[in-house]
Motif scaffolding. Structure first.
Motif, mmCIF file in Angstrom:
data_model
loop_
_atom_site.group_PDB
_atom_site.id
_atom_site.type_symbol
_atom_site.label_atom_id
_atom_site.label_comp_id
_atom_site.label_asym_id
_atom_site.label_seq_id
_atom_site.Cartn_x
_atom_site.Cartn_y
_atom_site.Cartn_z
ATOM 1 N N GLN A 46 -4.382 -0.755 -1.975
ATOM 2 C CA GLN A 46 -4.093 0.626 -1.593
ATOM 3 C C GLN A 46 -2.620 0.782 -1.248
ATOM 4 O OE1 GLN A 46 -6.070 3.385 -1.595
ATOM 5 N NE2 GLN A 46 -4.235 4.530 -1.032
ATOM 6 N N GLN A 47 -2.078 -0.203 -0.494
ATOM 7 C CA GLN A 47 -0.671 -0.131 -0.105
ATOM 8 C C GLN A 47 0.228 -0.248 -1.318
ATOM 9 O OE1 GLN A 47 -0.258 0.521 3.340
ATOM 10 N NE2 GLN A 47 1.454 1.374 2.234
ATOM 11 N N SER A 103 -0.513 0.640 -4.301
ATOM 12 C CA SER A 103 -0.641 1.915 -4.993
ATOM 13 C C SER A 103 0.247 2.973 -4.347
ATOM 14 C CB SER A 103 -2.105 2.365 -4.971
ATOM 15 O OG SER A 103 -2.228 3.661 -5.508
ATOM 16 N N ASP A 104 0.305 3.011 -3.011
ATOM 17 C CA ASP A 104 1.169 3.965 -2.301
ATOM 18 C C ASP A 104 2.633 3.684 -2.609
ATOM 19 O OD1 ASP A 104 -0.987 5.268 -1.225
ATOM 20 O OD2 ASP A 104 -0.821 4.366 0.766
ATOM 21 N N LYS A 146 3.358 5.023 -6.096
ATOM 22 C CA LYS A 146 3.407 6.488 -6.123
ATOM 23 C C LYS A 146 4.728 7.008 -5.561
ATOM 24 C CE LYS A 146 -1.558 7.311 -5.620
ATOM 25 N NZ LYS A 146 -2.616 7.756 -4.684
ATOM 26 N N ILE A 147 5.142 6.436 -4.420
ATOM 27 C CA ILE A 147 6.379 6.902 -3.791
ATOM 28 C C ILE A 147 7.587 6.556 -4.659
ATOM 29 C CG2 ILE A 147 7.865 6.740 -1.758
ATOM 30 C CD1 ILE A 147 5.315 6.022 -0.148
ATOM 31 N N THR A 201 -0.769 4.215 5.950
ATOM 32 C CA THR A 201 -0.960 5.593 5.509
ATOM 33 C C THR A 201 -2.115 6.179 6.302
ATOM 34 O OG1 THR A 201 -0.176 5.059 3.282
ATOM 35 C CG2 THR A 201 -1.427 7.100 3.544
ATOM 36 N N THR A 229 0.016 10.778 5.561
ATOM 37 C CA THR A 229 1.425 10.427 5.756
ATOM 38 C C THR A 229 1.611 8.917 5.728
ATOM 39 O OG1 THR A 229 1.833 12.406 7.103
ATOM 40 C CG2 THR A 229 3.424 10.599 7.299
ATOM 41 N N PHE A 230 2.511 8.457 4.860
ATOM 42 C CA PHE A 230 2.896 7.054 4.823
ATOM 43 C C PHE A 230 4.025 6.868 5.831
ATOM 44 C CE2 PHE A 230 6.032 3.954 3.522
ATOM 45 C CZ PHE A 230 5.280 2.835 3.241
ATOM 46 N N MET A 260 2.336 12.065 1.645
ATOM 47 C CA MET A 260 1.655 11.551 0.463
ATOM 48 C C MET A 260 0.898 12.639 -0.291
ATOM 49 S SD MET A 260 2.521 8.442 0.174
ATOM 50 C CE MET A 260 1.375 7.920 -1.112
ATOM 51 N N GLN A 261 0.669 13.782 0.347
ATOM 52 C CA GLN A 261 -0.069 14.843 -0.330
ATOM 53 C C GLN A 261 0.801 15.562 -1.356
ATOM 54 O OE1 GLN A 261 -1.381 16.943 3.177
ATOM 55 N NE2 GLN A 261 -3.268 15.742 3.311
ATOM 56 N N LEU A 312 4.268 14.334 -1.992
ATOM 57 C CA LEU A 312 5.291 13.382 -2.444
ATOM 58 C C LEU A 312 6.634 14.077 -2.647
ATOM 59 C CD1 LEU A 312 3.211 11.202 -4.931
ATOM 60 C CD2 LEU A 312 4.126 10.502 -2.716
#
Length: 198
Positions: free
Chosen positions: A22-23, A25-26, A29-30, A142, A146-147, A174-175, A177
């Motif tokens: 998951q991390q 993946s975050d 994305k960022i 996250t 919010t990350f 994160m919603q 970006l």
């Protein structure tokens, strides 16, 4: 008994793997959002000196017109200086003065400047090359869309060092970006920078 211990270990490993995936993946994305092409980046900077009640606020909007040209509109605040002429010292009428203007840059060189003159290198204005990974960030999580993370190595994260910066943190919405907040303390001042991507 061995079977129960084995099942518990498998569940723990699965949970750790899920959290790690998951991390990762975050981070992906960022990083994708940071390095995407943006037509506009708005930068809001707040600087508050220790012991001061007021903050200096800077707002900079960078419009990317094409690959070589950008237009920068700015509102910058700075502390007013005492006027000294011989033995006469004149106290400024206000503590903070605000300057507004705009500059167009072609290949990093100013081609058109309007408004108040300021001592600021607008050729570097924009979104810095942030690097979201576990090499330069720690305590990342996250929660509620919010990350957030502590920046353990500013040079690796930003690609440049900010001398004497401490307590550096970053957070990302994160919603959308589209909002990245960087905060740190340097030389007794608390600095918060909000990058809004457009």
């Amino acid at each position: 008994m061995k079977k129960i211990i084995y099942i518990i270990l498998v569940l723990i490993l699965a949970t750790l793997c899920f959290a790690s995936c998951q991390q990762t993946s975050d981070f992906d994305k960022i990083n994708d959002a940071v390095y995407a092409d943006h037509s506009q980046v708005s930068i809001g900077i707040t600087v508050k000196k220790s012991g001061e009640t007021q903050s200096l606020v800077h707002n900079i909007v960078v419009l990317y017109l094409n690959e070589t040209t950008k237009h920068v509109a700015y509102t910058l605040q700075e502390y007013a200086l005492f006027d000294i002429e011989g033995d006469t010292i004149t106290v400024p009428s206000q503590q903070i003065i605000t300057k507004n203007g705009a500059v167009t840059l072609e290949n990093g060189q100013a081609t058109d400047v309007t408004g108040d003159q300021v001592d600021y290198d607008f050729s570097r204005a924009g979104l810095p090359g942030m690097n979201f990974n576990d090499v330069c960030l720690e305590n990342f999580k996250t929660e509620n869309g919010t990350f957030s993370a502590d920046i353990s190595n500013m040079t690796l994260f930003l690609g440049k060092n900010i001398p004497n910066a401490t307590n550096a943190k970053v957070s990302v919405n994160m919603q959308t970006l589209q909002s990245i907040t960087l905060s740190f303390t340097v030389d007794g001042s608390d600095v918060t920078i909000v990058y809004t991507l457009g």
